[in-house]
Write an enzyme that holds these catalytic residues in place. Sequence first.
Site, PDB file in Angstrom:
ATOM      1  N   SER A   1       0.837  -1.185   0.000  1.00  0.00           N
ATOM      2  CA  SER A   1       0.000   0.000   0.000  1.00  0.00           C
ATOM      3  C   SER A   1       0.886   1.255   0.000  1.00  0.00           C
ATOM      4  CB  SER A   1      -0.955  -0.050   1.201  1.00  0.00           C
ATOM      5  OG  SER A   1      -2.041   0.818   1.059  1.00  0.00           O
TER       6      SER A   1
ATOM      7  N   ARG B   1     -12.150   5.912   9.838  1.00  0.00           N
ATOM      8  CA  ARG B   1     -11.603   4.554   9.937  1.00  0.00           C
ATOM      9  C   ARG B   1     -12.639   3.508   9.517  1.00  0.00           C
ATOM     10  NH1 ARG B   1      -6.793   1.943   9.723  1.00  0.00           N
ATOM     11  NH2 ARG B   1      -6.614   0.264  11.243  1.00  0.00           N
TER      12      ARG B   1
ATOM     13  N   ASP C   1      -8.749  -7.520  -3.758  1.00  0.00           N
ATOM     14  CA  ASP C   1      -8.506  -6.130  -3.356  1.00  0.00           C
ATOM     15  C   ASP C   1      -9.434  -5.193  -4.131  1.00  0.00           C
ATOM     16  OD1 ASP C   1      -7.483  -3.666  -2.585  1.00  0.00           O
ATOM     17  OD2 ASP C   1      -5.385  -4.259  -2.837  1.00  0.00           O
TER      18      ASP C   1
ATOM     19  N   HIS D   1      -7.793  -6.023   0.520  1.00  0.00           N
ATOM     20  CA  HIS D   1      -6.535  -5.272   0.545  1.00  0.00           C
ATOM     21  C   HIS D   1      -5.643  -5.665   1.722  1.00  0.00           C
ATOM     22  CE1 HIS D   1      -3.836  -1.952  -0.238  1.00  0.00           C
ATOM     23  NE2 HIS D   1      -4.020  -1.465   0.974  1.00  0.00           N
TER      24      HIS D   1
END
Length: 410
Positions: free
Chosen positions: A194, A263, A355, A384
């Site tokens: 990432s 989040r 992902d 992911h």
Amino acid sequence: MGNGEWGMGNGALGIGHWVLVINSSPPAPPAPPALSSPYSPLPTPHSPLPDMLYSDFISPQTQFYQITMPFQLEGGETLTGVQVAYRTWGQLSAQGDNGVLICHALTGSADADDWWEPLFGSGKAFNPERDFIVCSNILGSCYGTTGPTTINPITGNPYGVSFPKITIRDLVHLQAALLEYLGVQSLRLVIGGSLGGMQALEWALLYPEKVKAIAPIAVSGRHSAWCIGLSEAQRQAIYADPNWQGGNYTLDAPPNQGLAVARIMAMSTYRSWDSFTSRFGRQYDASKQFAIASYLQHQGQKLTERFDANTYINLTHVMDRHDVARDRTSPDLSDYESILQSIQQPTLVVAIDSDILYPPVEQQELANLIPNAQLAWLKSTHGHDAFLIDTAALNEILISFRQSLDFSAS
């Protein structure tokens, strides 16, 4: 992004008090300059600064290095007194040529042996008997390296929202300054998932003579409109919190609700339909709400206890600015495809089949354009975050790649 359920110890956040983290061992002795960084600091080991709000989440093994010279940012601004928090494993060879650099994701720290523990050890992808492994907390974060929570030496107050705009290249140049101090002459591998993968790509471009191979995982060569849009939605959730106060919030009233909602959004993109369906389905918990809702609320709350809102804003902007072709003067190429084609190092591109944040088509593009690249599939239902969850499978992929590289086979 990433780091969906990544944990950093069991301590509660110490808002309102200072905690010093003491080095368990002194940094390696300084050596002659190794990486030709544009920032050549004087090697000065030191104790950590006493203004680290998140010290409870920094391991006792963390070491600290402070650059005594001004650190020039890509955007033209300068930071003074920059501190880097870092961890090392193994011993540096006499030639300084056995370095392995691990780059962490959005809310990560230097404790790579925590979130990638199954990849460390004899016979593993990261072998301290063979490699000198380095992982540093990135510039702009809040786990020991200078960022928005750090005291600005000019004003005597935390940088907060005034922390300057930074880029992936700034992160890499600061890592280069650390490696120069540690005496690392070259890197056998630069790897990350990432946001960490963005750094790996820039390492290959900024320091091609020093990097022998890279492994970008679950990432693209430039942030997509999809990712930018998701990041903006998360930032707007933080901005909408009444405690945000334009970024000038107080320690006793941070925008925790906004950060928690951000989040929750992020976690929903770190996993997949299969992952949530198989784990939660339509189950209810003891409080009579959907189990998936409780899980996401819990993840949001956890992040507010260990991360700073201004830091989150700043680093998501860093990711949005990621584009290997942006304002590139070295190599002097004008288009995205040519920039990727200029990467000559052996490259392992790892794609996660489930992902939805960085879909496999982006890794396929990297593998197609980078001349000496191979594409490996991490097959998982976890989306992911599989690079942090399906670590046994990832370890096997990396071992195979490293065995194909003559310089790391010994």
